[in-house]
Design an enzyme around this catalytic site. Structure first.
Site, PDB file in Angstrom:
ATOM      1  N   GLY A   7      78.569  65.517 -44.279  1.00  0.00           N
ATOM      2  CA  GLY A   7      77.459  64.923 -43.527  1.00  0.00           C
ATOM      3  C   GLY A   7      77.984  64.008 -42.437  1.00  0.00           C
ATOM      4  O   GLY A   7      77.525  64.048 -41.290  1.00  0.00           O
ATOM      5  N   LYS A 175      99.118  68.018 -50.371  1.00  0.00           N
ATOM      6  CA  LYS A 175      99.183  69.424 -50.799  1.00  0.00           C
ATOM      7  C   LYS A 175      98.204  70.275 -49.973  1.00  0.00           C
ATOM      8  O   LYS A 175      97.049  69.899 -49.784  1.00  0.00           O
ATOM      9  CB  LYS A 175      98.837  69.547 -52.294  1.00  0.00           C
ATOM     10  CG  LYS A 175      99.701  68.713 -53.217  1.00  0.00           C
ATOM     11  CD  LYS A 175     101.177  69.016 -53.103  1.00  0.00           C
ATOM     12  CE  LYS A 175     101.580  70.328 -53.751  1.00  0.00           C
ATOM     13  NZ  LYS A 175     103.049  70.518 -53.696  1.00  0.00           N
ATOM     14  N   LYS A 211     102.072  74.540 -41.175  1.00  0.00           N
ATOM     15  CA  LYS A 211     101.921  75.359 -42.388  1.00  0.00           C
ATOM     16  C   LYS A 211     100.478  75.856 -42.529  1.00  0.00           C
ATOM     17  O   LYS A 211     100.228  77.045 -42.767  1.00  0.00           O
ATOM     18  CB  LYS A 211     102.295  74.481 -43.586  1.00  0.00           C
ATOM     19  CG  LYS A 211     102.467  75.218 -44.880  1.00  0.00           C
ATOM     20  CD  LYS A 211     103.083  74.245 -45.871  1.00  0.00           C
ATOM     21  CE  LYS A 211     103.124  74.804 -47.250  1.00  0.00           C
ATOM     22  NZ  LYS A 211     103.599  73.797 -48.219  1.00  0.00           N
ATOM     23  N   CYS A 374      58.981  48.651 -51.206  1.00  0.00           N
ATOM     24  CA  CYS A 374      58.167  49.635 -51.917  1.00  0.00           C
ATOM     25  C   CYS A 374      57.898  49.206 -53.365  1.00  0.00           C
ATOM     26  O   CYS A 374      57.065  48.342 -53.581  1.00  0.00           O
ATOM     27  CB  CYS A 374      58.785  51.022 -51.818  1.00  0.00           C
ATOM     28  SG  CYS A 374      57.529  52.308 -51.974  1.00  0.00           S
ATOM     29  N   GLU A 398      51.763  52.875 -63.126  1.00  0.00           N
ATOM     30  CA  GLU A 398      52.986  53.652 -63.315  1.00  0.00           C
ATOM     31  C   GLU A 398      53.702  53.262 -64.618  1.00  0.00           C
ATOM     32  O   GLU A 398      54.444  54.053 -65.182  1.00  0.00           O
ATOM     33  CB  GLU A 398      53.925  53.415 -62.117  1.00  0.00           C
ATOM     34  CG  GLU A 398      55.123  54.343 -62.076  1.00  0.00           C
ATOM     35  CD  GLU A 398      55.963  54.167 -60.806  1.00  0.00           C
ATOM     36  OE1 GLU A 398      55.809  53.151 -60.111  1.00  0.00           O
ATOM     37  OE2 GLU A 398      56.776  55.063 -60.531  1.00  0.00           O
ATOM     38  N   HIS A 509      59.496  51.892 -46.302  1.00  0.00           N
ATOM     39  CA  HIS A 509      60.960  51.928 -46.459  1.00  0.00           C
ATOM     40  C   HIS A 509      61.629  51.702 -45.102  1.00  0.00           C
ATOM     41  O   HIS A 509      62.068  52.661 -44.458  1.00  0.00           O
ATOM     42  CB  HIS A 509      61.392  53.286 -47.016  1.00  0.00           C
ATOM     43  CG  HIS A 509      61.122  53.454 -48.465  1.00  0.00           C
ATOM     44  ND1 HIS A 509      61.961  52.963 -49.439  1.00  0.00           N
ATOM     45  CD2 HIS A 509      60.089  54.050 -49.110  1.00  0.00           C
ATOM     46  CE1 HIS A 509      61.461  53.267 -50.632  1.00  0.00           C
ATOM     47  NE2 HIS A 509      60.320  53.915 -50.462  1.00  0.00           N
ATOM     48  N   GLU A 511      64.460  50.751 -44.405  1.00  0.00           N
ATOM     49  CA  GLU A 511      65.893  51.104 -44.345  1.00  0.00           C
ATOM     50  C   GLU A 511      66.133  52.440 -43.649  1.00  0.00           C
ATOM     51  O   GLU A 511      67.207  52.672 -43.104  1.00  0.00           O
ATOM     52  CB  GLU A 511      66.513  51.106 -45.753  1.00  0.00           C
ATOM     53  CG  GLU A 511      66.073  52.215 -46.706  1.00  0.00           C
ATOM     54  CD  GLU A 511      64.832  51.861 -47.511  1.00  0.00           C
ATOM     55  OE1 GLU A 511      64.000  51.068 -47.018  1.00  0.00           O
ATOM     56  OE2 GLU A 511      64.682  52.392 -48.642  1.00  0.00           O
TER      57      GLU A 511
END
Ligand code: GLN
Length: 536
Positions: A7, A175, A211, A374, A398, A509, A511
């Site tokens: 991402g 590697k 390589k 929230c 809830e 939200h 953010e």
């Protein structure tokens, strides 16, 4: 493999091409069979990112938006579930009458159509494929890429393969075998990578590049080092210095000497202020995030980024103390004594709710800056109702079916002109209040000082609401000030307390809308309040 940084690599390619003056669009293909990640646990899949249009998407879309400043849409995210949902509807309608519906060509055609849709409006479409080469769910996607390369021609498609070069401490070497094998597997499916991006913790020297070039059939200059970084915002410039955007441009016949110099300047200009703020902050402040999924940082990725942006706004480094809300109350309080700000993020179900309420009470009584998001708002309302308003059994639908339901399903209200309703028997997928909604802010409030305007939009993802229809009087008694309301004035959006230096919570939200170049005002003001608190 997951967590390798596909991402962030995609988002970096996006921002680097933008810096070269190209327009881009970011898309993602997720091979899982869910229609969207909305019903998956954050522990399985990390955060669910919410787009402006309400699409519940993979957290990589957060990186795309933060790195490129673009706003992604539901049309940029495809899952196997979405393809099958569409193809099966078409089949029932009779669109394929006479033919049997198959992975090739029906599913692969849908994938190719998705990738190329709208490409005429941008210079580049950057499309990330989730999962690992060889995953059974991923096969149709790799096959679609193979076909696309033939149809559009190699000059129009570049395949970038992100691989891992493990460092063996005993022999002190990187590697290349896992990369060789993964490329072989890809080749066996008919796809030759054009560029190999090598994620590693040590520098990739010339011999290793030579390589890999030989064994993987890729030009030496197209074996690009992707060294670990202490902070994700250091990555775009670092990948540029490794030559990533340059070899993409060479592939497409776009690179010139002059453009090269300009690109270096533009990239440095764009990213250096953020790099500087992150690497050498003048102070540090400690913030507690009290939540349920604290063991997996990906569950709160946009949140931790937004907190970091708040720090960038004030030249402060942030130390986040991830506090598990289910811990013993006394331990919880002693952890909170050491911080300058308390944040209760979004979440679901009753688990940890009482611990979060303890944390909110602590912030309210000790006058520590508090920010609720929230579920954090819903719990702040419950806390004030119980401990200030005297309604000791205040709760949310809830969590319980008994008590004062100060947080509840709101039956049939109008939002932005559309009648909405939620009830316990409703389907769970894609049925929450989702995406961007308008909120009106009252003048003279903390919210108004923070946003400096009276109308804002924020993204939502929740099922329950503050039950202001029934409990207005209790909320007044509890000292809760609803400084932001939905556009029709019916649903509380922002709550604050005026007997506290900084106590604010939002039903949305924020953010998801914070960017390193434009920190969200709620986060930057919260961090400012925490800095002031720490100075005393
Ligand atoms: N669980 C709460 C609800 O559904 C809050 C959701 C959230 O925090 N995103 O309303």
């Amino acid at each position: 493999m997951s967590s390798l940084g596909k991402g962030i690599a995609s988002a970096s390619i996006g921002t680097l091409l933008q810096a070269r003056g190209y327009s881009i669009r970011m898309k993602k293909l997720d091979p899982y069979i869910n229609v969207d990640p909305g019903t998956m646990s954050p522990y399985r899949h990390g955060e669910v990112f919410v787009m402006e249009d309400g699409c519940e998407a993979d957290l990589d879309f957060g990186h795309y938006e933060r790195f490129t400043g673009l706003q992604c849409t539901a049309n940029d995210s495809l899952t196997t579930g979405k393809i099958y949902e569409k193809v099966l509807l078409q089949e029932r309608r009779g669109d394929y009458l006479g033919s049997d519906v198959q992975v090739i060509p029906h599913i692969t055609n849908e994938i190719k159509n998705f990738i190329t849709a709208g490409h005429e409006y941008v210079d580049f479409t950057i499309c990330e494929i989730g999962g690992t080469v060889g995953d059974i769910e991923g096969l149709p996607y790799i096959e679609a890429i193979r076909q696309l390369k033939i149809e559009l021609g190699s000059a129009k498609v570049a395949c970038v393969h992100l691989t891992y070069l493990p460092y063996m401490k005993t022999s002190e070497e990187l590697k290349t075998k896992p990369t060789q094998h993964s490329v072989k597997l890809l080749q066996s499916m008919g796809v030759q990578p054009d560029i190999i991006l090598c994620r590693c913790e040590k520098e990739v020297n010339y011999d290793i590049k030579a390589k890999l070039s030989m064994f993987c059939n890729v030009k030496k200059e197209n074996v690009v080092e992707a060294l670990d970084a202490e902070n994700i915002y250091l990555i775009p410039h670092r990948y540029h210095l490794s030559g990533l955007d340059r070899c993409i441009c060479v592939h497409f016949g776009l690179e010139t000497e002059e453009q090269e110099k300009l690109a270096e300047m533009k990239i440095r200009e764009k990213w250096s202020s953020v790099e500087h703020a992150i690497s050498t902050p003048s102070k540090t402040v400690k913030i507690a995030v009290v939540g349920k999924y604290t063991k997996l940082k990906d569950a709160y990725i946009s949140l931790s980024q937004a907190i970091c942006h708040g720090g960038i706004a004030h030249d402060a480094g942030i130390e986040i103390d991830w506090v598990d809300a289910t811990m013993d109350q006394r331990d919880l309080e002693s952890r909170l004594r050491a911080v300058s700000g308390i944040l209760v993020p979004g979440g679901f179900d009753v688990g940890g709710a009482e611990g979060k309420i303890v944390a909110i009470k602590f912030a309210r009584e000790k006058r520590i800056p508090f920010f609720g998001i929230c579920l954090g708002l819903q719990l702040a309302v419950i806390e004030s109702c119980r401990n200030v308003g005297g309604a000791i059994n205040a709760t949310s639908r809830e969590f319980s079916d008994v008590g004062e339901m100060v947080i509840d399903f709101m039956d049939k209200w109008k939002l932005n002109g559309v009648v909405e309703a939620r009830d316990p028997s409703g389907a769970k997928g894609g049925t929450m209040r989702l995406g961007s909604y308008l909120c009106k802010i009252s003048i003279g409030t903390l919210a108004h000082r923070i946003y400096a305007t009276t109308e804002i939009t924020e993204r939502h993802r929740h099922r329950f609401e503050v039950n202001i229809k029934k409990y207005k009087e209790l909320f007044d008694k509890a000292g809760l000030e609803f400084s932001g309301m939905s556009s029709d004035g019916l649903l509380p959006e922002i709550v604050e307390r005026h007997d506290h230096p900084f106590f604010i919570a939002t039903q949305a939200h924020p953010e998801f809308k914070s960017h390193p170049f434009a920190p969200h005002p709620l986060f930057s003001n919260f961090i400012k309040a925490a800095i002031d608190y720490s100075i005393g």
